[in-house]
Design a protein around this motif. Structure first.
Motif, PDB file in Angstrom:
ATOM      1  N   LEU A 232      43.965  43.242  40.038  1.00 19.44           N
ATOM      2  CA  LEU A 232      45.150  43.560  40.824  1.00 19.44           C
ATOM      3  C   LEU A 232      45.029  44.958  41.403  1.00 19.44           C
ATOM      4  O   LEU A 232      44.282  45.795  40.885  1.00 19.44           O
ATOM      5  N   LEU A 233      45.797  45.198  42.442  1.00 16.32           N
ATOM      6  CA  LEU A 233      45.868  46.515  43.069  1.00 16.32           C
ATOM      7  C   LEU A 233      47.317  46.780  43.439  1.00 16.32           C
ATOM      8  O   LEU A 233      48.022  45.884  43.923  1.00 16.32           O
ATOM      9  N   ILE A 234      47.765  48.023  43.244  1.00 17.09           N
ATOM     10  CA  ILE A 234      49.128  48.394  43.615  1.00 17.09           C
ATOM     11  C   ILE A 234      49.086  49.558  44.603  1.00 17.09           C
ATOM     12  O   ILE A 234      48.243  50.458  44.494  1.00 17.09           O
ATOM     13  N   THR A 235      49.973  49.516  45.588  1.00 16.78           N
ATOM     14  CA  THR A 235      49.994  50.513  46.656  1.00 16.78           C
ATOM     15  C   THR A 235      51.001  51.619  46.367  1.00 16.78           C
ATOM     16  O   THR A 235      51.764  51.568  45.406  1.00 16.78           O
ATOM     17  N   ASP A 236      51.012  52.578  47.230  1.00 14.19           N
ATOM     18  CA  ASP A 236      52.069  53.579  47.256  1.00 14.19           C
ATOM     19  C   ASP A 236      53.377  52.890  47.684  1.00 14.19           C
ATOM     20  O   ASP A 236      53.403  51.679  47.914  1.00 14.19           O
TER      21      ASP A 236
ATOM     22  N   LEU B  44      53.696  47.564  46.671  1.00 15.87           N
ATOM     23  CA  LEU B  44      53.208  46.198  46.801  1.00 15.87           C
ATOM     24  C   LEU B  44      52.135  45.964  45.743  1.00 15.87           C
ATOM     25  O   LEU B  44      51.181  46.740  45.639  1.00 15.87           O
ATOM     26  N   LEU B  45      52.309  44.908  44.976  1.00 13.23           N
ATOM     27  CA  LEU B  45      51.320  44.506  43.983  1.00 13.23           C
ATOM     28  C   LEU B  45      50.530  43.355  44.575  1.00 13.23           C
ATOM     29  O   LEU B  45      51.111  42.343  44.988  1.00 13.23           O
ATOM     30  N   ILE B  46      49.206  43.508  44.623  1.00 12.44           N
ATOM     31  CA  ILE B  46      48.362  42.585  45.381  1.00 12.44           C
ATOM     32  C   ILE B  46      47.386  41.879  44.459  1.00 12.44           C
ATOM     33  O   ILE B  46      46.680  42.505  43.671  1.00 12.44           O
ATOM     34  N   GLY B  47      47.331  40.570  44.556  1.00 17.28           N
ATOM     35  CA  GLY B  47      46.379  39.731  43.848  1.00 17.28           C
ATOM     36  C   GLY B  47      45.957  38.622  44.797  1.00 17.28           C
ATOM     37  O   GLY B  47      46.318  38.665  45.981  1.00 17.28           O
TER      38      GLY B  47
ATOM     39  N   ALA C 105      46.354  52.859  48.557  1.00 19.08           N
ATOM     40  CA  ALA C 105      46.302  52.251  47.231  1.00 19.08           C
ATOM     41  C   ALA C 105      46.411  53.340  46.172  1.00 19.08           C
ATOM     42  O   ALA C 105      45.852  54.427  46.318  1.00 19.08           O
ATOM     43  N   LEU C 106      47.140  53.034  45.098  1.00 17.60           N
ATOM     44  CA  LEU C 106      47.282  53.985  43.999  1.00 17.60           C
ATOM     45  C   LEU C 106      46.387  53.658  42.810  1.00 17.60           C
ATOM     46  O   LEU C 106      45.802  54.546  42.202  1.00 17.60           O
ATOM     47  N   ARG C 107      46.270  52.359  42.492  1.00 17.39           N
ATOM     48  CA  ARG C 107      45.536  51.996  41.282  1.00 17.39           C
ATOM     49  C   ARG C 107      45.102  50.547  41.348  1.00 17.39           C
ATOM     50  O   ARG C 107      45.779  49.716  41.951  1.00 17.39           O
ATOM     51  N   SER C 108      43.982  50.253  40.747  1.00 19.08           N
ATOM     52  CA  SER C 108      43.557  48.867  40.567  1.00 19.08           C
ATOM     53  C   SER C 108      43.100  48.695  39.124  1.00 19.08           C
ATOM     54  O   SER C 108      42.685  49.658  38.470  1.00 19.08           O
ATOM     55  N   TRP C 109      43.154  47.473  38.631  1.00 18.77           N
ATOM     56  CA  TRP C 109      42.774  47.214  37.243  1.00 18.77           C
ATOM     57  C   TRP C 109      42.407  45.744  37.082  1.00 18.77           C
ATOM     58  O   TRP C 109      42.628  44.922  37.965  1.00 18.77           O
ATOM     59  N   ALA C 110      41.841  45.431  35.926  1.00 19.06           N
ATOM     60  CA  ALA C 110      41.466  44.061  35.601  1.00 19.06           C
ATOM     61  C   ALA C 110      42.070  43.670  34.260  1.00 19.06           C
ATOM     62  O   ALA C 110      42.352  44.525  33.414  1.00 19.06           O
ATOM     63  N   GLY C 111      42.274  42.387  34.075  1.00 14.56           N
ATOM     64  CA  GLY C 111      42.766  41.847  32.814  1.00 14.56           C
ATOM     65  C   GLY C 111      42.188  40.471  32.597  1.00 14.56           C
ATOM     66  O   GLY C 111      41.463  39.941  33.451  1.00 14.56           O
ATOM     67  N   PHE C 112      42.500  39.877  31.449  1.00 12.69           N
ATOM     68  CA  PHE C 112      41.926  38.578  31.093  1.00 12.69           C
ATOM     69  C   PHE C 112      43.020  37.603  30.683  1.00 12.69           C
ATOM     70  O   PHE C 112      43.770  37.847  29.747  1.00 12.69           O
TER      71      PHE C 112
END
Length: 382
Positions: free
Chosen positions: A215-219, A258-261, A297-304
């Protein structure tokens, strides 16, 4: 001390199970190896949406959405519950046909939805691509912030008399309870394993495997998107095979971000970002929302996500083990279905009539598996 029920895992599923059972008067202990809701729950999008790939998925997600809607007034403001609705985006006439199929099915189940032409769609969301053919609008869908919602459920459970032990990894299942890593034993009439992907460590052979997502989240860009935006190809991606896949899923947050997937991978166990796949995911999102490419973009991360072979959760007794239950395997629908899953399991645990037919989610549908009697070390990060 003996408990009526021990719940292993304090993610949103375990917390919801604890709350449902404590509300029925059971003496509940929740065991969390680390920090509550720090794993799959923290990494998810938080959409509350009805999916209809099969009748069992539709029934569980519809029941879950209804329960969130009914309890939304109880949620704290920082849970960021927003009844923004979903727009299922159609890129061409073939996908508009799919939107009509979806609308007709929703109507059969009493779900409100309506077809939108391309021109009406652009009036609702002017920043979308002008080339889209239209959409299906589902106004009842919502979004929330999963870690806060999970913490709220856990707090409700504790208010009702449940107990929480953090940093208490379970090492083995016992005939009537569990053994912790420090060697201490806890007694309970029933045990529910709600540890997400780590559930398979306590039950070797469990039909469950992690499916990576990014996922990635914006300003903050207030008003750029008003609805949750999901392409109609999302279900194909979510229920696809072993290959990597992406689909456009854009969620407006209460903060204006905005949260983007979304992306899905079975064969990447590295928790680090997969940059090529993230780029593919963002390119896909830009096809639907072109202005996204200009945002910060502010941050991106991964999960399971914990996934089962048939994409339905494991809710019910462990085959061949008295007093041991499962509540895991929800993959990308754990937030939506948390309240429904918890109620269904609590009803079975207390021998109440069930609201839903439990058979599609019964762990026995995959046969039985063997758990060795010796202690199995594990780290729970639900």
């Amino acid at each position: 001390m003996s408990y009526d029920l021990i719940v292993i895992g304090a993610g949103i599923i375990g917390s919801a199970v604890a709350e449902s059972c404590a509300r029925r008067g059971l003496h509940v202990l929740v065991l969390e190896a680390g920090i509550p809701a720090a794993g799959t729950t923290a990494a998810g999008m938080g959409h509350l949406v009805v999916l209809d790939d099969n009748p069992a998925e539709l029934a569980l997600s519809q029941d879950g959405l209804r329960r969130w809607q009914a309890r939304s007034v109880e949620l704290p403001s920082h849970a960021e519950y927003r009844a923004c609705g979903t727009l299922w985006l159609a890129s061409d006439t073939a996908e508009m046909d799919e939107a009509e199929r979806k609308r007709a099915l929703y109507q059969q189940y009493g779900l409100q939805s309506q077809l939108l032409t391309g021109s009406v769609l652009r009036q609702l969301e002017p920043n979308l691509s002008p080339h889209l053919a239209g959409a299906l609008q589902v106004p009842g869908d919502a979004v929330l912030y999963p870690p806060v919602a999970s913490a709220w459920l856990l707090a409700q459970a504790c208010h009702l008399g449940a107990e929480l032990r953090r940093h208490s990894p379970v090492q083995a299942l016992l005939p009537q309870g569990v053994q912790l890593r420090d060697g201490s034993e806890l007694s309970a009439g029933q045990v529910v394993i709600a540890a997400g992907n780590a559930s398979a460590t306590l039950l070797p052979g469990l039909p469950l495997k992690p499916r990576k997502g990014q996922l990635l989240i914006t300003d903050r860009y207030p008003g750029m998107v008003r609805h949750q935006l999901v392409e109609l190809g999302y279900i194909r991606s979510a229920h696809g095979g072993e290959a990597d896949s992406v689909a456009c899923n854009i969620q407006p947050r209460a903060t204006g971000q905005l949260l983007i997937g979304s992306s899905r991978q079975y064969h990447d166990a590295d928790p680090a970002i997969s940059w090529p796949l993230l780029q593919t995911m963002l390119t896909r999102a830009c096809d639907y929302l072109p202005g996204l490419a200009t945002l910060q973009a502010l941050r991106s991360w991964a999960g399971f996500r914990p996934a089962t072979p048939d994409k339905l959760p494991l809710l019910g007794p462990v085959p061949g083990q008295t007093g041991c239950w499962l509540a895991t395997g929800h993959e990308g629908l754990g937030i939506t279905t948390a309240l429904a899953s918890a109620e269904l399991l609590a009803q079975m645990l207390t021998n109440e009539p069930t609201t839903l037919d439990p058979r599609p989610y019964d762990p026995a549908r995959f046969g039985s598996w063997q758990t060795p009697p010796q202690a199995v070390a594990m780290e729970l990060t639900t």
